[in-house]
Motif scaffolding. Structure first.
Motif, PDB file in Angstrom:
ATOM      1  N   TYR A 250      12.226 -15.538   6.744  1.00 56.01           N
ATOM      2  CA  TYR A 250      11.045 -16.070   7.162  1.00 56.01           C
ATOM      3  C   TYR A 250       9.916 -15.473   6.922  1.00 56.01           C
ATOM      4  CZ  TYR A 250      13.414 -20.126   9.411  1.00 56.01           C
ATOM      5  OH  TYR A 250      14.151 -21.333   9.660  1.00 56.01           O
ATOM      6  N   ARG A 251       9.819 -14.229   6.574  1.00 56.12           N
ATOM      7  CA  ARG A 251       8.585 -13.466   6.318  1.00 56.12           C
ATOM      8  C   ARG A 251       7.871 -13.966   5.077  1.00 56.12           C
ATOM      9  NH1 ARG A 251       8.248  -9.121   9.788  1.00 56.12           N
ATOM     10  NH2 ARG A 251      10.398  -8.600  10.724  1.00 56.12           N
ATOM     11  N   GLU A 252       7.084 -14.475   5.095  1.00 53.70           N
ATOM     12  CA  GLU A 252       6.653 -15.305   3.949  1.00 53.70           C
ATOM     13  C   GLU A 252       5.751 -14.206   3.031  1.00 53.70           C
ATOM     14  OE1 GLU A 252       2.646 -18.245   2.787  1.00 53.70           O
ATOM     15  OE2 GLU A 252       3.528 -18.530   4.735  1.00 53.70           O
ATOM     16  N   LEU A 253       6.096 -14.275   1.867  1.00 55.87           N
ATOM     17  CA  LEU A 253       5.264 -13.184   1.123  1.00 55.87           C
ATOM     18  C   LEU A 253       4.057 -13.879   0.268  1.00 55.87           C
ATOM     19  CD1 LEU A 253       8.511 -11.198  -0.530  1.00 55.87           C
ATOM     20  CD2 LEU A 253       6.944 -10.766   1.401  1.00 55.87           C
ATOM     21  N   SER A 254       3.098 -13.043  -0.139  1.00 52.70           N
ATOM     22  CA  SER A 254       2.118 -13.705  -0.907  1.00 52.70           C
ATOM     23  C   SER A 254       2.073 -13.048  -2.341  1.00 52.70           C
ATOM     24  CB  SER A 254       0.622 -13.073  -0.319  1.00 52.70           C
ATOM     25  OG  SER A 254      -0.194 -13.211  -1.087  1.00 52.70           O
ATOM     26  N   LEU A 255       2.067 -14.305  -3.177  1.00 58.71           N
ATOM     27  CA  LEU A 255       2.233 -13.837  -4.428  1.00 58.71           C
ATOM     28  C   LEU A 255       1.020 -13.251  -5.197  1.00 58.71           C
ATOM     29  CD1 LEU A 255       3.826 -14.253  -7.084  1.00 58.71           C
ATOM     30  CD2 LEU A 255       2.723 -16.453  -7.715  1.00 58.71           C
ATOM     31  N   ASP A 256      -0.108 -13.541  -4.582  1.00 56.65           N
ATOM     32  CA  ASP A 256      -1.197 -12.834  -5.136  1.00 56.65           C
ATOM     33  C   ASP A 256      -1.351 -11.661  -4.774  1.00 56.65           C
ATOM     34  OD1 ASP A 256      -2.451 -15.069  -6.163  1.00 56.65           O
ATOM     35  OD2 ASP A 256      -3.411 -15.816  -4.080  1.00 56.65           O
ATOM     36  N   LYS A 257      -1.136 -11.120  -3.375  1.00 57.29           N
ATOM     37  CA  LYS A 257      -0.774  -9.988  -2.856  1.00 57.29           C
ATOM     38  C   LYS A 257       0.047  -9.120  -3.771  1.00 57.29           C
ATOM     39  CE  LYS A 257      -0.157  -7.016   1.655  1.00 57.29           C
ATOM     40  NZ  LYS A 257       0.106  -7.303   2.872  1.00 57.29           N
ATOM     41  N   GLU A 258       1.272  -9.543  -4.001  1.00 65.22           N
ATOM     42  CA  GLU A 258       2.315  -8.877  -4.690  1.00 65.22           C
ATOM     43  C   GLU A 258       1.779  -8.376  -6.174  1.00 65.22           C
ATOM     44  OE1 GLU A 258       5.075  -7.417  -3.810  1.00 65.22           O
ATOM     45  OE2 GLU A 258       4.631  -8.115  -1.521  1.00 65.22           O
ATOM     46  N   SER A 259       0.995  -9.510  -6.675  1.00 68.56           N
ATOM     47  CA  SER A 259       0.346  -9.214  -8.051  1.00 68.56           C
ATOM     48  C   SER A 259      -0.532  -7.927  -7.806  1.00 68.56           C
ATOM     49  CB  SER A 259      -0.328 -10.508  -8.544  1.00 68.56           C
ATOM     50  OG  SER A 259       0.461 -11.656  -8.467  1.00 68.56           O
ATOM     51  N   ARG A 260      -1.439  -7.962  -7.035  1.00 67.18           N
ATOM     52  CA  ARG A 260      -2.229  -6.569  -6.808  1.00 67.18           C
ATOM     53  C   ARG A 260      -1.471  -5.489  -6.452  1.00 67.18           C
ATOM     54  NH1 ARG A 260      -5.205 -10.721  -3.746  1.00 67.18           N
ATOM     55  NH2 ARG A 260      -4.269  -9.997  -1.616  1.00 67.18           N
ATOM     56  N   THR A 261      -0.505  -5.482  -5.826  1.00 68.68           N
ATOM     57  CA  THR A 261       0.423  -4.509  -5.603  1.00 68.68           C
ATOM     58  C   THR A 261       1.007  -3.956  -6.756  1.00 68.68           C
ATOM     59  OG1 THR A 261       0.854  -5.103  -3.170  1.00 68.68           O
ATOM     60  CG2 THR A 261       2.155  -3.433  -3.919  1.00 68.68           C
ATOM     61  N   ALA A 262       1.760  -4.840  -7.605  1.00 67.72           N
ATOM     62  CA  ALA A 262       2.125  -4.516  -8.898  1.00 67.72           C
ATOM     63  C   ALA A 262       1.191  -3.854  -9.796  1.00 67.72           C
ATOM     64  CB  ALA A 262       2.798  -5.927  -9.568  1.00 67.72           C
ATOM     65  N   VAL A 263       0.047  -4.316  -9.874  1.00 67.36           N
ATOM     66  CA  VAL A 263      -0.988  -3.799 -10.840  1.00 67.36           C
ATOM     67  C   VAL A 263      -1.108  -2.265 -10.105  1.00 67.36           C
ATOM     68  CG1 VAL A 263      -3.353  -3.868 -11.621  1.00 67.36           C
ATOM     69  CG2 VAL A 263      -1.751  -5.826 -11.690  1.00 67.36           C
ATOM     70  N   SER A 264      -1.396  -2.075  -8.976  1.00 67.05           N
ATOM     71  CA  SER A 264      -1.612  -0.877  -8.275  1.00 67.05           C
ATOM     72  C   SER A 264      -0.605   0.156  -8.797  1.00 67.05           C
ATOM     73  CB  SER A 264      -1.904  -0.948  -6.904  1.00 67.05           C
ATOM     74  OG  SER A 264      -2.109   0.252  -6.332  1.00 67.05           O
ATOM     75  N   LEU A 265       0.523  -0.214  -8.380  1.00 67.49           N
ATOM     76  CA  LEU A 265       1.813   0.569  -8.523  1.00 67.49           C
ATOM     77  C   LEU A 265       1.907   1.002 -10.268  1.00 67.49           C
ATOM     78  CD1 LEU A 265       4.483  -1.153  -6.416  1.00 67.49           C
ATOM     79  CD2 LEU A 265       3.392   1.153  -5.989  1.00 67.49           C
ATOM     80  N   LEU A 266       1.848   0.106 -11.174  1.00 66.48           N
ATOM     81  CA  LEU A 266       1.952   0.280 -12.368  1.00 66.48           C
ATOM     82  C   LEU A 266       1.002   1.049 -13.001  1.00 66.48           C
ATOM     83  CD1 LEU A 266       3.224  -3.155 -13.521  1.00 66.48           C
ATOM     84  CD2 LEU A 266       4.587  -1.134 -13.321  1.00 66.48           C
ATOM     85  N   SER A 267      -0.170   1.018 -12.606  1.00 63.55           N
ATOM     86  CA  SER A 267      -1.383   1.641 -12.917  1.00 63.55           C
ATOM     87  C   SER A 267      -1.504   3.219 -12.628  1.00 63.55           C
ATOM     88  CB  SER A 267      -2.577   1.180 -12.313  1.00 63.55           C
ATOM     89  OG  SER A 267      -2.921  -0.241 -13.066  1.00 63.55           O
ATOM     90  N   ALA A 268      -0.899   3.373 -11.225  1.00 65.13           N
ATOM     91  CA  ALA A 268      -0.551   4.665 -10.683  1.00 65.13           C
ATOM     92  C   ALA A 268       0.613   5.384 -11.486  1.00 65.13           C
ATOM     93  CB  ALA A 268      -0.276   4.717  -9.062  1.00 65.13           C
ATOM     94  N   SER A 269       1.437   4.602 -12.370  1.00 70.60           N
ATOM     95  CA  SER A 269       2.325   5.177 -13.396  1.00 70.60           C
ATOM     96  C   SER A 269       1.842   5.302 -14.492  1.00 70.60           C
ATOM     97  CB  SER A 269       3.738   4.700 -13.115  1.00 70.60           C
ATOM     98  OG  SER A 269       3.906   4.499 -11.859  1.00 70.60           O
ATOM     99  N   ASN A 270       0.786   5.110 -15.006  1.00 70.08           N
ATOM    100  CA  ASN A 270       0.004   5.244 -16.230  1.00 70.08           C
ATOM    101  C   ASN A 270       0.568   4.178 -17.057  1.00 70.08           C
ATOM    102  OD1 ASN A 270      -1.603   7.715 -15.543  1.00 70.08           O
ATOM    103  ND2 ASN A 270       0.233   8.891 -15.912  1.00 70.08           N
ATOM    104  N   VAL A 271       0.644   3.072 -16.405  1.00 72.74           N
ATOM    105  CA  VAL A 271       1.309   1.758 -17.448  1.00 72.74           C
ATOM    106  C   VAL A 271      -0.121   0.834 -17.382  1.00 72.74           C
ATOM    107  CG1 VAL A 271       2.880   0.097 -17.430  1.00 72.74           C
ATOM    108  CG2 VAL A 271       3.593   1.957 -16.531  1.00 72.74           C
TER     109      VAL A 271
END
Length: 772
Positions: free
Chosen positions: A259-280
């Motif tokens: 029941y915890r709604e996740l945001s696709l836009d927010k997850e996309s931004r988080t994904a970019v942040s995590l991968l960029s921090a890993s030099n991807v």
């Protein structure tokens, strides 16, 4: 153990408050007042400036105009007054009588008053009756104009102008009232959507927990009877109770997460942040697609899990994330160039198993593995359902004030208003010249102006602050003023159309500057053509009046459309908050009860051979916890439940004692507001549940004390393994875990602070401080 964790509350600001409806009502009221007063003032001045008019005749004219205008502004144009009552009909009759009486003394000079009554008739009656009354009143107005006008062209001009003003009275007033109704209906819509969501909660709770808790209660009664007959059978039933409690607890956590709604836009931004921090190097291409809540949440889960798997690979340099919709399906794809495997890695396969099952449950497919180019590819595809979810159904069932039929009615009425505006100008051109070429040129650019206005500027979905709008506004200005060069004294145009549109397209300062410059320019042109002071005054007043009409009509239509969308978004936010509240309460209220049932079942199974009496007491407590859990299930579905801090402390003491934990309680809090007591009870319940997860707990201290202007709850235990003395450090927590997050949300909601971590002496402390 983690460092000291803290969650602090941020003050609730006013940024989220939508102030547009109030500003809109004020501005709409101002526009309506100026337009209606000006309309009446034109006729009143024509009477007062007549040669030979004595004082008492002037006072009579004012007495005729004043009541009609007052009824319009103070009653029909006030959004707060209901117009579907007998009083409204009586007021219309009074206004119409007062509007037609001046004909006996001043002929057609005050005929503009009748347009107010005609426009108000459309507001009061249903469409068929309203248009009939409107037609009758306008027919009377036109008869007066044709009876007293000197020329037929003058009668045509005045008739078209009167019809134009009557429709403007209706549209301006109706749209202003609609803005107010839409603003008030937002709460109703959100409440209805939340009510439907609660029904869905109740169904889920009944299906998920009702049978399980009933089975535990039934088996508890059976074990209680079997204690003195067959310990082996009793032990078997207890094992089943333990299993049911553990499975149900797992289901509760699963549903709470669901029941915890996740945001696709927010997850996309988080994904970019995590991968960029890993030099991807990341390429993100997410198409904006309207999806149901559950589908958006599921795609966000797949994206989160897919990015987590990307980080498990070595040598990843490039990663592509795309979301596409095509022919009723939406696809998420994650591709990267990490180390390829012939088979799916075991860790990856396990992590993807859960989301794969969820995707399959929604009729979709999920595949993961190396592609032909040797890159790792995760591809999830889901069908977009044709039927909306229950929540979206509630949102779609908006009040009928702005239905598609209403929108069409407004659109064609607005079209008629602008066509009448152009016809009025064309009639004026016939009064000034009979040159065929001049009239043809005038008809051409007036047609172009009205077409441009209706096809672009009057459309509510057009983005007005854009280069295209600025360019078309320039084209409009050219169509209005350039014909002045060939036409000269025969120039007739619609400068107020440009003045009103400029207020919509340009920033406020530039818009009002253009409005003032247009008025001044037209005044200079009229003076150049020999217009006297009275004629110049009428020109400027006419631009002010019709310019504000143009601005008000289009602006209110756009605002009504925007408020309709805003209302839907607010209802979605209300539903999302209700889903979060449900998930939080489900976890908080039932997590500890089910954990305690499982714990006490195991304890009873161990001691029934040694101490039957104590085993019987434990069984009675299991039954009590089960009944309480059933009550909690109903309370979660029905609304916010007020918990008792004292009752929770006794339950906590009983549960910890049953787990062989020495408990010391200290409660010195005095009288507390119910909201504070409930939040502290929830923190206490969740904190004790966390204590039970520490396998080495021997002692636990629970204290509630007054501190400064608030109250503090401390739960300290010695169950930390490999605890090390670390200096206390406070950091902000986003989501350290469902339990901490739930407590943090509640405490922060009251402006408090929650901290959790290892103290220098190695003990674990959970502390919540809430202002009173």
């Amino acid at each position: 153990m983690p460092e000291q964790l803290a969650v602090t509350a941020e003050p609730l600001g006013t940024a989220g408050i939508d102030r547009r409806p109030r500003r809109a009502l004020f501005l709409a009221g101002l526009i309506i007042t100026v337009v209606f007063v000006n309309s009446c003032l034109f006729g009143l001045l024509s009477v007062l400036l007549q040669p030979g008019l004595d004082f008492w005749q002037g006072m009579l004219a004012v007495l005729y105009v004043g009541p009609v205008l007052a009824i319009q502004l103070l009653y029909f144009s006030r959004p707060a007054f209901r117009l579907d009552t007998r009083l409204a009909k009586v007021m219309l009759v009074v206004q119409a009588c007062l509007a037609y009486l001046p004909t006996l003394h001043f002929e057609a000079a005050l005929s503009s008053l009748t347009t107010l009554a005609a426009g108000s008739a459309l507001l009061i009656f249903r469409p068929r009756t309203g248009w009939t009354v409107f037609t009758v009143l306008m027919a009377g107005t036109m008869w007066i104009l044709w009876a007293y006008d000197d020329t037929w062209l003058g009668a045509v001009f005045d008739s078209v102008t009167a019809l134009f003003y009557a429709l403007v009275v209706y549209l301006l007033t109706w749209l202003a009232r609609l803005v107010n109704e839409l603003h008030q209906a937002r709460t109703e819509l959100a409440g209805r959507a939340v009510a439907e969501q609660r029904l869905a909660f109740a169904r889920d709770l009944h299906d998920l927990l009702g049978l399980s808790l009933s089975a535990i209660a039934l088996k508890g009664e059976l074990v209680h009877r079997l204690l003195r007959k067959s310990l082996d059978q009793a032990r078997g039933e207890l094992a089943e109770i333990t299993g049911i409690a553990q499975r149900t607890l797992s289901d509760v956590r699963s549903v709470a997460r669901g029941y915890r709604e996740l945001s696709l836009d927010k997850e996309s931004r988080t994904a970019v942040s995590l991968l960029s921090a890993s030099n991807v190097a990341v390429r993100l291409d997410v198409e904006q697609v309207e999806l149901p809540v559950k589908l958006r949440t599921l795609l966000a889960k797949v994206l989160r899990e897919g990015v987590t798997n990307v980080l498990r690979y070595t040598g990843v340099e490039h990663c592509e994330i795309t979301v596409r919709a095509h022919e009723g399906r939406v696809a998420l794809e994650i591709v990267h160039d990490g180390t390829a495997h012939e088979d799916v890695p075991e860790e990856t396969a396990e992590s993807l198993c859960e989301v794969t099952q969820e995707v399959d449950g929604h009729g979709g497919t999920l595949s993961a593995g190396p592609d032909a180019a040797g890159r790792w590819r995760l591809h999830a595809e889901l069908p977009v359902p044709d039927q909306p979810e229950p929540t979206e159904t509630a949102l779609a069932q908006t009040p009928e004030h702005w239905s598609s039929i209403d929108a069409r009615n407004v659109q064609w009425t607005l079209t008629v208003v602008f066509i009448l505006f152009g016809l009025s100008a064309m009639t004026r051109a016939f009064m000034l010249t009979d040159d065929g070429w001049y009239l043809t040129l005038t008809a051409g650019y007036l047609t172009a102006l009205i077409t441009l206005q209706l096809s672009y500027f009057a459309r509510p979905n057009v983005r007005l602050r854009s280069r295209q709008s600025y360019a078309l506004l320039f084209v409009q200005a050219c169509l209005i003023f350039l014909p002045l060069i060939p036409l000269g004294n025969a120039w007739v145009s619609l400068p107020s159309l440009f003045a009103g549109t400029a207020l919509l397209v340009l920033p406020p300062l530039a818009g009002w500057t253009a409005f003032a410059a247009t008025s001044a320019g037209v005044l200079l042109i009229r003076i150049e053509f020999g217009t006297d002071f009275i004629g110049g005054f009428y020109s400027v007043a006419s631009i002010l009046n019709t310019g504000l009409m143009v601005f008000g009509l289009i602006w209110l239509i756009r605002l009504v459309t925007e408020l309709g969308e805003t209302r839907k978004r607010l209802a979605e936010v209300a539903v999302a908050e209700e889903r979060l509240r449900f998930a939080r309460d489900l976890h908080d209220l039932l997590g500890m009860s089910l954990s305690a049932i499982a714990l006490k079942s195991e304890l009873t199974s161990r001691i029934m051979d040694i101490d039957t009496t104590r085993a019987s007491d434990e069984l009675l407590e299991i039954l009590g916890l089960t009944r309480q859990a059933l009550t909690d299930v109903r309370s979660v579905a029905s609304g916010y439940r007020e918990l008792s801090l004292d009752q929770e402390s006794r339950s906590a003491q009983a549960v910890l004692t049953a787990a062989d934990v020495q408990v010391r309680l200290e409660f010195e809090h005095g009288d507390l507001p119910s909201t504070v007591r409930t939040v502290l009870a929830v923190v206490l319940r969740e904190g004790v549940t966390n204590v039970l997860r520490h396998s080495k707990v021997e002692r636990c201290e629970i204290a509630v004390r007054r501190v400064g202007g608030g109250v503090a709850l401390d739960i300290v235990n010695d169950g930390v393994q490999n605890g090390q003395a670390t200096p206390e450090k406070t950091v902000r927590v986003e989501a350290p875990g469902s339990g901490i997050t739930n407590m943090s949300d509640r405490v922060a909601g009251l402006g408090g602070e929650l901290t959790a971590g290892v103290e220098p002496d190695g003990r674990f402390r959970l502390r919540a401080v809430v202002p009173v």
